[in-house]
Design an enzyme around this catalytic site. Structure first.
Site, mmCIF file in Angstrom:
data_model
loop_
_atom_site.group_PDB
_atom_site.id
_atom_site.type_symbol
_atom_site.label_atom_id
_atom_site.label_comp_id
_atom_site.label_asym_id
_atom_site.label_seq_id
_atom_site.Cartn_x
_atom_site.Cartn_y
_atom_site.Cartn_z
ATOM 1 N N ASP A 27 65.200 52.141 53.125
ATOM 2 C CA ASP A 27 63.970 52.917 53.279
ATOM 3 C C ASP A 27 63.294 52.497 54.575
ATOM 4 O O ASP A 27 63.350 51.319 54.959
ATOM 5 C CB ASP A 27 63.006 52.634 52.125
ATOM 6 N N HIS B 6 71.632 48.600 51.980
ATOM 7 C CA HIS B 6 72.795 49.162 51.299
ATOM 8 C C HIS B 6 73.856 49.627 52.295
ATOM 9 O O HIS B 6 73.577 49.823 53.474
ATOM 10 C CB HIS B 6 72.353 50.330 50.411
ATOM 11 N N SER C 18 61.983 43.636 58.073
ATOM 12 C CA SER C 18 62.125 43.866 59.503
ATOM 13 C C SER C 18 62.935 45.117 59.779
ATOM 14 O O SER C 18 62.517 46.209 59.432
ATOM 15 C CB SER C 18 62.742 42.660 60.196
#
Length: 288
Positions: free
Chosen positions: A95, A152, A255
């Site tokens: 995200d 992921h 980050s």
């Protein structure tokens, strides 16, 4: 926010004066405090300030988390992120917001506003690895404090190697990407190399000032302790395969993730570009 109150160049300049590693060590300790009154108050304040929505989280209240770090690296409920299903699709690894996306021009990657950095420096000077990605493709995804902070797999692949490159811990935001030269090649980073059906791929987790640790699902916590020298791990022959969308690591505080592909393998989707908000699993393009 502090950054909004300061001119970008001044904010970036202050970064050079801060005890970056000392602050990160303090954060590593503080976010693991389990005193209920402390961690609950900290989580509530953080949620209010950054407008964090816990509705997608497996744990939906501050009391449900054992410490602030558990909240920050929270798992999502099954099904709240769908991973693209097209056979050759590249799934967004996290995200966040796309900071940059495009082609690696020879050995140079675009950072921001006319600033570029060298592929070899990003990869810790590993010449053989650098050659595999010259004239390839890259995408940089920035994770804000409010985002889901697990990383992921963009495409299915087998883990080949991992490299930890020690470095600075500048904050990562618009101010620093525009004003700190070679930001991603000077910050601490963890480089994970995979063999995929579309050639070599690297997933790079870049540290920042309050990133107290980085971990992977196969190694656990890589930092701390922090090393002053580059560390390398060879996983060839171990058969550690991960499907597209599988969790591979996380930031304990957050980050940036950079994904690299070799030349001629990745094609980005039309309409995907810098400044776009993205969710893990979204199709960014295709890899062949």
């Amino acid at each position: 926010m502090i950054m909004a109150a300061l001119p970008f160049k001044l904010f970036a300049s202050i970064q050079y004066l801060l005890p970056q590693h000392g602050l990160s060590r303090f954060v590593h300790w503080a976010v693991r405090i389990r005193q209920p009154w402390f961690k609950n108050a900290l989580i509530r304040a953080f949620c209010r300030f950054y407008r964090v929505d816990l509705a997608e989280s497996v744990c939906s209240s501050p009391e449900s988390f054992e410490c602030f770090n558990a909240f920050f690296t929270r798992a999502l409920k099954p099904g709240v992120r769908s991973v693209c299903s097209e056979p050759d699709a590249i799934a967004c690894p996290a995200d966040g917001m796309i900071s940059q996306l495009g082609a690696i021009k020879g050995t140079r990657l675009f950072q921001a506003k006319g600033r570029c950095f060298e592929l070899a420096e990003l990869l810790g000077g590993d010449r053989s690895r650098t050659e595999a990605f010259e004239n390839g493709s890259f995408v940089t995804v920035y994770l804000s404090p409010r985002d889901y902070h697990r990383v992921h797999m963009p495409v299915a692949g087998t883990l080949a190697a991992m490299t930890h490159v020690p470095g600075a811990l500048f904050s990562v935001n618009v101010a620093t990407t525009e004003n700190v030269p070679n930001l991603f090649a000077r910050n601490e980073r963890l480089i994970c190399y995979f063999d995929t059906a579309g050639g070599p791929m690297a997933v790079i987790l870049v540290g920042a000032i309050f990133v107290s640790s980085i971990e992977t699902v196969w190694h656990g916590e890589v930092t701390p302790p922090r090393s002053k020298t580059i560390r390398r791990w060879d996983y060839s022959g171990q058969g550690l395969r991960f499907e597209r969308g599988a969790e591979i690591g996380r930031f304990n505080m957050g980050s940036t993730v950079i994904v690299l592909f070799g030349p001629g393998h990745a094609r980005w989707r039309a309409g995907i570009g810098a400044g776009m908000s993205v969710k893990m699993g979204l199709s960014l393009g295709s890899c062949r």
